[in-house]
Write a protein that holds these residues in place. Structure first.
Motif, PDB file in Angstrom:
ATOM      1  N   LEU A 115       1.504   1.859  -3.474  1.00  0.00           N
ATOM      2  CA  LEU A 115       0.283   2.331  -4.127  1.00  0.00           C
ATOM      3  C   LEU A 115       0.055   3.812  -3.824  1.00  0.00           C
ATOM      4  O   LEU A 115      -0.294   4.592  -4.721  1.00  0.00           O
ATOM      5  CB  LEU A 115      -0.907   1.500  -3.631  1.00  0.00           C
ATOM      6  CG  LEU A 115      -2.183   1.505  -4.484  1.00  0.00           C
ATOM      7  CD1 LEU A 115      -1.897   0.975  -5.885  1.00  0.00           C
ATOM      8  CD2 LEU A 115      -3.265   0.668  -3.814  1.00  0.00           C
ATOM      9  N   LYS A 172       2.017   6.200  -5.854  1.00  0.00           N
ATOM     10  CA  LYS A 172       1.657   6.126  -7.288  1.00  0.00           C
ATOM     11  C   LYS A 172       2.510   5.108  -8.056  1.00  0.00           C
ATOM     12  O   LYS A 172       2.583   5.158  -9.284  1.00  0.00           O
ATOM     13  CB  LYS A 172       1.778   7.503  -7.970  1.00  0.00           C
ATOM     14  CG  LYS A 172       1.124   8.647  -7.217  1.00  0.00           C
ATOM     15  CD  LYS A 172      -0.365   8.476  -7.069  1.00  0.00           C
ATOM     16  CE  LYS A 172      -0.998   9.686  -6.382  1.00  0.00           C
ATOM     17  NZ  LYS A 172      -2.433   9.478  -6.075  1.00  0.00           N
ATOM     18  N   SER A 221       3.380  -1.961  -6.876  1.00  0.00           N
ATOM     19  CA  SER A 221       2.450  -2.429  -5.852  1.00  0.00           C
ATOM     20  C   SER A 221       1.814  -3.748  -6.278  1.00  0.00           C
ATOM     21  O   SER A 221       1.708  -4.689  -5.481  1.00  0.00           O
ATOM     22  CB  SER A 221       1.367  -1.367  -5.615  1.00  0.00           C
ATOM     23  OG  SER A 221       0.399  -1.848  -4.722  1.00  0.00           O
ATOM     24  N   ALA A 238      -5.102  -2.917  -5.934  1.00  0.00           N
ATOM     25  CA  ALA A 238      -4.019  -2.359  -6.752  1.00  0.00           C
ATOM     26  C   ALA A 238      -4.404  -2.396  -8.235  1.00  0.00           C
ATOM     27  O   ALA A 238      -4.162  -1.431  -8.974  1.00  0.00           O
ATOM     28  CB  ALA A 238      -2.731  -3.135  -6.512  1.00  0.00           C
ATOM     29  N   TYR A 239      -5.009  -3.516  -8.667  1.00  0.00           N
ATOM     30  CA  TYR A 239      -5.477  -3.601 -10.057  1.00  0.00           C
ATOM     31  C   TYR A 239      -6.571  -2.558 -10.312  1.00  0.00           C
ATOM     32  O   TYR A 239      -6.613  -1.924 -11.374  1.00  0.00           O
ATOM     33  CB  TYR A 239      -6.035  -4.997 -10.340  1.00  0.00           C
ATOM     34  CG  TYR A 239      -4.989  -6.018 -10.719  1.00  0.00           C
ATOM     35  CD1 TYR A 239      -4.099  -5.786 -11.770  1.00  0.00           C
ATOM     36  CD2 TYR A 239      -4.908  -7.241 -10.043  1.00  0.00           C
ATOM     37  CE1 TYR A 239      -3.151  -6.739 -12.132  1.00  0.00           C
ATOM     38  CE2 TYR A 239      -3.965  -8.196 -10.394  1.00  0.00           C
ATOM     39  CZ  TYR A 239      -3.086  -7.936 -11.437  1.00  0.00           C
ATOM     40  OH  TYR A 239      -2.150  -8.876 -11.787  1.00  0.00           O
ATOM     41  N   TYR A 290       0.823  -1.214   0.000  1.00  0.00           N
ATOM     42  CA  TYR A 290       0.000   0.000   0.000  1.00  0.00           C
ATOM     43  C   TYR A 290       0.855   1.262   0.000  1.00  0.00           C
ATOM     44  O   TYR A 290       0.445   2.294  -0.556  1.00  0.00           O
ATOM     45  CB  TYR A 290      -0.947  -0.010   1.201  1.00  0.00           C
ATOM     46  CG  TYR A 290      -2.211  -0.808   0.943  1.00  0.00           C
ATOM     47  CD1 TYR A 290      -3.198  -0.318   0.089  1.00  0.00           C
ATOM     48  CD2 TYR A 290      -2.398  -2.045   1.528  1.00  0.00           C
ATOM     49  CE1 TYR A 290      -4.351  -1.049  -0.172  1.00  0.00           C
ATOM     50  CE2 TYR A 290      -3.544  -2.792   1.276  1.00  0.00           C
ATOM     51  CZ  TYR A 290      -4.519  -2.284   0.431  1.00  0.00           C
ATOM     52  OH  TYR A 290      -5.649  -3.013   0.165  1.00  0.00           O
ATOM     53  N   VAL A 345      -7.029   0.373  -8.841  1.00  0.00           N
ATOM     54  CA  VAL A 345      -6.434   1.712  -8.946  1.00  0.00           C
ATOM     55  C   VAL A 345      -5.796   1.900 -10.316  1.00  0.00           C
ATOM     56  O   VAL A 345      -5.864   2.988 -10.905  1.00  0.00           O
ATOM     57  CB  VAL A 345      -5.395   1.928  -7.824  1.00  0.00           C
ATOM     58  CG1 VAL A 345      -4.598   3.204  -8.057  1.00  0.00           C
ATOM     59  CG2 VAL A 345      -6.083   1.977  -6.465  1.00  0.00           C
ATOM     60  N   LYS A 346      -5.213   0.844 -10.836  1.00  0.00           N
ATOM     61  CA  LYS A 346      -4.578   0.922 -12.158  1.00  0.00           C
ATOM     62  C   LYS A 346      -5.611   0.975 -13.279  1.00  0.00           C
ATOM     63  O   LYS A 346      -5.301   1.367 -14.409  1.00  0.00           O
ATOM     64  CB  LYS A 346      -3.640  -0.270 -12.354  1.00  0.00           C
ATOM     65  CG  LYS A 346      -2.764  -0.153 -13.583  1.00  0.00           C
ATOM     66  CD  LYS A 346      -1.869  -1.361 -13.765  1.00  0.00           C
ATOM     67  CE  LYS A 346      -1.015  -1.210 -15.012  1.00  0.00           C
ATOM     68  NZ  LYS A 346      -0.194  -2.408 -15.283  1.00  0.00           N
ATOM     69  N   ASN A 388       2.001   2.113  -9.012  1.00  0.00           N
ATOM     70  CA  ASN A 388       0.935   1.114  -9.128  1.00  0.00           C
ATOM     71  C   ASN A 388       1.440  -0.258  -9.573  1.00  0.00           C
ATOM     72  O   ASN A 388       1.054  -1.286  -9.010  1.00  0.00           O
ATOM     73  CB  ASN A 388      -0.139   1.607 -10.110  1.00  0.00           C
ATOM     74  CG  ASN A 388      -0.824   2.873  -9.622  1.00  0.00           C
ATOM     75  OD1 ASN A 388      -0.701   3.244  -8.455  1.00  0.00           O
ATOM     76  ND2 ASN A 388      -1.526   3.547 -10.506  1.00  0.00           N
ATOM     77  N   GLN A 389       2.302  -0.278 -10.583  1.00  0.00           N
ATOM     78  CA  GLN A 389       2.776  -1.559 -11.094  1.00  0.00           C
ATOM     79  C   GLN A 389       3.641  -2.274 -10.058  1.00  0.00           C
ATOM     80  O   GLN A 389       3.532  -3.499  -9.894  1.00  0.00           O
ATOM     81  CB  GLN A 389       3.563  -1.358 -12.397  1.00  0.00           C
ATOM     82  CG  GLN A 389       3.949  -2.662 -13.091  1.00  0.00           C
ATOM     83  CD  GLN A 389       2.756  -3.563 -13.370  1.00  0.00           C
ATOM     84  OE1 GLN A 389       1.690  -3.109 -13.812  1.00  0.00           O
ATOM     85  NE2 GLN A 389       2.917  -4.862 -13.098  1.00  0.00           N
TER      86      GLN A 389
END
Length: 503
Positions: free
Chosen positions: A429, A432, A437, A461-462, A426, A464-465, A434-435
């Motif tokens: 995440l 920023k 994370s 996480a997916y 987190y 948010v992406k 994201n990947q």
């Protein structure tokens, strides 16, 4: 442990040229302690990269081992890392020295905690009571005086000048005589000893009382006390005298003015080096059974608002499950944020100072202190494998995965908490990343395939992406493992609503 705050990575095995190890009676080199401090170095160096803090000064004392180090630059881009001669404004940490002098006077029978403070004031102060309850020494020590306003008008005016950088050392002045004169007109509108209201008046009045009972200037008393503690490079109310060595500080990119504490400086006027502060920390831990140390660190008042316990101007006093008894204090000047934590039952202490007081820098200070350093020190001599994983990941994710798989079964040397691993995902995440994370959470689901929470985190996480297909797969897997996983249910509903909207 309750975090003391204004509110407040990993095993890159490398050495720092500025690394300092105090010689404690020829302490033997302990590889485990070296590994711990390498982790501290990695966390500090990594958080400096955020660009919010200019520099950190860290001291850790644990079971007779002392570690001190500096990170970053006092002025960004100037290549001027702090060193052992750098003087820091320790601000409100000064109060703990004032409180200790009071504790010594209480033990000597010169002062009683229940003394009406008017016993030590010349003149008529009939206003310093509420419904027959006078303000006592204990109320000064615990910020529970019951005053309508935290500062008198003159005191507040001087502090405003200091904060705005308009204070003139040659022409501006506010003395104990000014404070005592204004004190005759303050209003006590709450019963003393019932409401916590952090202020600087109490410590300054205590300094005046200490002068009366000890028949010695307060500054002389403090200087003698500093020397008793081995703090020969610590000074009260001498910022101008030592300004060439004083660490400059910032709020964001703006350089802030030198701090000044009016009257005696008892509330926040001391400046000190990291080595001297480390000596203070070590003394309090090594001499935890000394009478004045025990007295100065005991609870005198509990704030009914947030249950925080206060002692002789120490704060956040409590007992934690793992650490046992602890007490702490923060200090915030215009440009320096500092904190000291003392855990006598488990023989450790931590000091952390940063020379930037922006919200972002103070947040990094809090993360470095409470998220990164303290949990490792608590578990020492076991090393925190979560921290090892994090530092390895920043260097090389493949190395991190391999090392974690190899080391997680070594429960004699290492420990880890699943929540710490989850929190790292987190953290990425929130940054920023994201990947990255997603990569961490995927690894965790592979390592702990029966943990529903890791699948739930991977799904988030997916999400948010914007990869809703993989998010759905992860959330459904989480519910398969734990049908009561509410967050997964909520996210599935969100995704379904998004799909309906798009169609």
């Amino acid at each position: 442990m309750k975090q003391f705050r204004l509110v407040l990575i990993s095993l890159l095995i490398f050495s720092c040229n500025s690394k300092k190890r105090e010689n404690i009676s020829e302490v033997s080199v302990d590889n485990t302690f070296n590994n711990l401090t390498n982790l501290v170095d990695a966390f500090a160096e990594n958080i400096i990269k955020n660009g919010n803090a200019n520099s950190f000064a860290v001291a850790i004392y644990k079971d007779g081992e002392m570690y001190q180090n500096y990170y970053g630059e006092i002025d960004k881009g100037a290549n001027n890392k702090p060193d052992d001669s750098s003087l820091y404004e320790i601000a409100s940490i000064t109060k703990t020295f004032t409180g200790s002098l009071v504790a010594k006077s209480v033990l000597a029978g010169k002062i009683s905690l229940d003394d009406d403070i008017r016993k030590y004031l010349d003149g008529d102060y009939s206003n310093l009571e509420y419904e027959g309850q006078p303000i006592t020494i204990k109320h000064l020590l615990t910020h529970s005086m019951g005053l309508k306003n935290k500062l008198t008008k003159g005191f507040e005016a001087i502090r405003n000048k200091v904060t705005t950088g308009t204070y003139d050392y040659k022409t501006d002045s506010y003395t104990i005589d000014d404070l005592l004169d204004e004190l005759k007109n303050v209003e006590v509108n709450k019963k003393p000893g019932t409401v916590y209201a952090y202020n600087s008046l109490g410590p300054e009045l205590l300094a005046h009382i200490l002068e009366k009972v000890n028949k010695k200037l307060f500054k002389e008393q403090m200087n003698t006390f500093f020397k008793e503690l081995g703090m020969n490079d610590t000074y009260l109310d001498e910022s101008q005298k030592h300004k060439e060595r004083l660490v400059k500080g910032y709020k964001g990119e703006i350089e802030e003015p030198t701090d000044h504490d009016p009257v005696y400086g008892a509330a926040g006027g001391a400046i000190s080096t990291l080595p001297d502060m480390a000596k203070y920390m070590r003394y309090l831990i090594d001499n935890k059974n000394e009478t004045w140390v025990k007295e100065a660190s005991r609870v005198l008042f509990t704030d009914p608002e947030d249950d925080e316990q206060i002692g002789y101007l120490w704060q956040s006093i409590d007992i934690a499950e793992e650490e046992g008894y602890y007490y702490s204090k923060t200090g915030t000047s215009n440009r320096i944020q500092s904190g000291i934590l003392i855990c006598p039952d488990s023989n450790y202490g931590i000091i952390l100072m940063v020379n930037n007081t922006s919200d972002e820098a103070i947040r990094d200070w809090e993360l470095l202190f409470f998220r990164d350093i303290e949990p490792m020190v608590i578990k020492y001599p076991k090393l925190d494998l979560s921290s090892v994983f994090k530092t390895d990941f920043y260097e090389n994710p493949i190395k991190a995965y391999k090392n974690f798989r190899t080391l997680k079964s070594d429960t004699i040397t290492y420990h880890f908490e699943l929540r710490d691993l989850n929190n790292f995902g987190y953290d990425l995440l929130n940054e920023k990343e994201n990947q990255k994370s997603i990569e961490v959470f995927k690894f965790l689901t592979e390592e702990f395939p029966k943990n529903a929470n890791f699948y739930d985190s991977l799904g988030e996480a997916y999400f948010v992406k914007g990869d809703y297909q993989n998010a759905l797969i992860s959330f459904k897997k989480a519910l398969e493992l734990n049908p009561d996983m509410k967050t997964s249910k909520d996210y599935i509903k969100k995704i379904e609503d998004i799909i309906i909207e798009k169609s």
